[in-house]
Design a protein around this motif. Structure first.
Motif, short mmCIF file in Angstrom:
data_model
loop_
_atom_site.label_atom_id
_atom_site.label_comp_id
_atom_site.label_asym_id
_atom_site.label_seq_id
_atom_site.Cartn_x
_atom_site.Cartn_y
_atom_site.Cartn_z
N SER A 54 45.28 107.00 -52.70
CA SER A 54 44.68 108.30 -52.39
C SER A 54 44.77 108.60 -50.90
O SER A 54 44.96 107.70 -50.07
CB SER A 54 43.21 108.32 -52.83
N ASP A 55 44.63 109.88 -50.57
CA ASP A 55 44.52 110.28 -49.17
C ASP A 55 43.17 109.77 -48.65
O ASP A 55 42.12 110.13 -49.19
CB ASP A 55 44.57 111.80 -49.08
N PRO A 56 43.16 108.94 -47.60
CA PRO A 56 41.89 108.36 -47.14
C PRO A 56 40.83 109.40 -46.80
O PRO A 56 39.65 109.20 -47.09
CB PRO A 56 42.30 107.56 -45.89
N LEU A 57 41.23 110.51 -46.17
CA LEU A 57 40.24 111.54 -45.81
C LEU A 57 39.54 112.08 -47.04
O LEU A 57 38.32 112.23 -47.07
CB LEU A 57 40.92 112.68 -45.06
N ASP A 58 40.31 112.38 -48.09
CA ASP A 58 39.71 112.91 -49.32
C ASP A 58 38.92 111.82 -50.04
O ASP A 58 37.83 112.06 -50.56
CB ASP A 58 40.79 113.48 -50.24
N TRP A 59 39.49 110.62 -50.08
CA TRP A 59 38.85 109.55 -50.85
C TRP A 59 37.48 109.19 -50.28
O TRP A 59 36.49 109.11 -51.01
CB TRP A 59 39.76 108.31 -50.84
N VAL A 60 37.40 109.00 -48.97
CA VAL A 60 36.13 108.61 -48.35
C VAL A 60 35.09 109.72 -48.54
O VAL A 60 33.96 109.47 -48.94
CB VAL A 60 36.31 108.29 -46.86
#
Length: 333
Positions: A54-60
């Motif tokens: 996943s995209d880290p920004l979206d996931w977090v």
């Protein structure tokens, strides 16, 4: 909704509610009772332990948007800290456990050198508070240092561990957790000097500056709740979950931790020790600053510019002898 477009009733919202009630085949009174019953149930769901593809920004932001999820991260961090104190984690295990306890490490996925430094910092921290020093090979693999620098760093680490024991430094689990948060978020600031973009449009540094200002002016009485409710720093669940006193400790570490590479020439030493004194008086403050500064020094390539003996003597001088003395005494010393 399609029916609404065709019929265009005067009060579309009321019409929609009535239509949904009819099609649901629920009795409204029974539904309200059932709704209230369900609303009282605890929220249970499964979180993905790591970011994956996943995209880290979206996931977090999407994984850790509410209090139960943030609290769970805090529990994992405490388990990690307890394991570090007991020496329960091998050097190889730290990487996987740290990623689960501190989700922000996912942001460093594209910056492998800094991700390696984060894991090396945790290894140094583990050694100070109870674990064993990593091997030269393992430490070199993480920090990308030259072998001579690694030898010096590990030699200094062993001496700092001895100082830690001699002076009986104590770092309570909560303060140990906050120190790790400070180290990891500082690496994010190193990785993204212009600010890590947040889902709500607030750059990382702007959010931290906002919190620093609020703490300095004491304008926020319940800072932790304010951070959570306003989604300020939504992309930093590890920082958001800390209570106000530990947020304060993290911000003070960022502001006032002494730059150890300047110890051996004494420039600005009195000024930095004056700044350090209030931090040292916090619960676990002196040990937190020593751990934070050591981790930053020992995992930064090229930071060790003097002899191990000079650093060891300077650190002993500062942390063990000077921090409780008035500025005039510090200057004369």
């Amino acid at each position: 909704l399609t029916d609404l477009l065709h019929t265009k009733p005067e009060n579309a919202v009321v019409h929609l509610i009535q239509a949904l009630e009819e099609r649901s085949e629920w009795d409204p009174t029974e539904y309200e009772i059932e709704f209230e019953r369900c609303r009282q149930l605890p929220v249970t769901y499964t979180l993905s332990p790591v970011c994956g593809d996943s995209d880290p920004l979206d996931w977090v932001a999407n994984q850790f948007f509410d209090r139960p999820a943030v609290v769970r991260v805090g529990q994992l961090a405490q388990e990690l800290v307890n394991g570090l104190e007991e020496g329960a984690h091998s050097f190889a295990q730290l990487e996987g456990e740290a990623e689960k306890a501190f989700p922000e490490l996912a942001y460093l996925r594209s910056k492998q050198a800094l991700l390696a430094r984060a894991n090396a910092s945790i290894a140094v921290f583990a050694c100070l508070i109870g674990g064993q020093p990593p091997s030269v090979e393992a430490f070199m693999g993480l920090t990308a240092m030259e072998s001579s620098d690694v030898d010096a760093a590990l030699q200094l680490l062993i001496q700092m561990k001895a100082l830690w024991k001699e002076k009986k430094f104590q770092l309570p689990p909560e303060q140990a957790d906050a120190t790790l948060v400070a180290l990891i978020v500082q690496l994010l600031l190193d990785a993204f000097p212009e600010g890590l973009p947040q889902p709500q449009g607030i750059p990382l540094q702007d959010g931290i500056d906002t919190l620093s200002s609020a703490l300095a002016q004491e304008t926020v009485t319940t800072l932790a709740d304010t951070v959570l409710s306003s989604h300020l720093l939504r992309g930093l669940p590890s920082f958001r979950r800390l209570p106000q006193n530990l947020m304060d400790l993290v911000l003070r570490l960022w502001r006032y931790a002494l730059p150890m590479q300047r110890f051996t020439n004494g420039e600005g030493l009195v000024y930095h020790v004056e700044l350090l004194a209030p931090v040292a008086k916090l619960p676990g403050g002196r040990a937190a600053v020593l751990a934070y500064s050591c981790c930053r020094l020992l995992t930064t390539p090229g930071a060790l510019v003097g002899s191990v003996e000079s650093y060891s003597a300077a650190i002993q001088f500062i942390y063990a002898d000077l921090v409780d003395k008035p500025p005039a005494t510090i200057y004369n010393s």
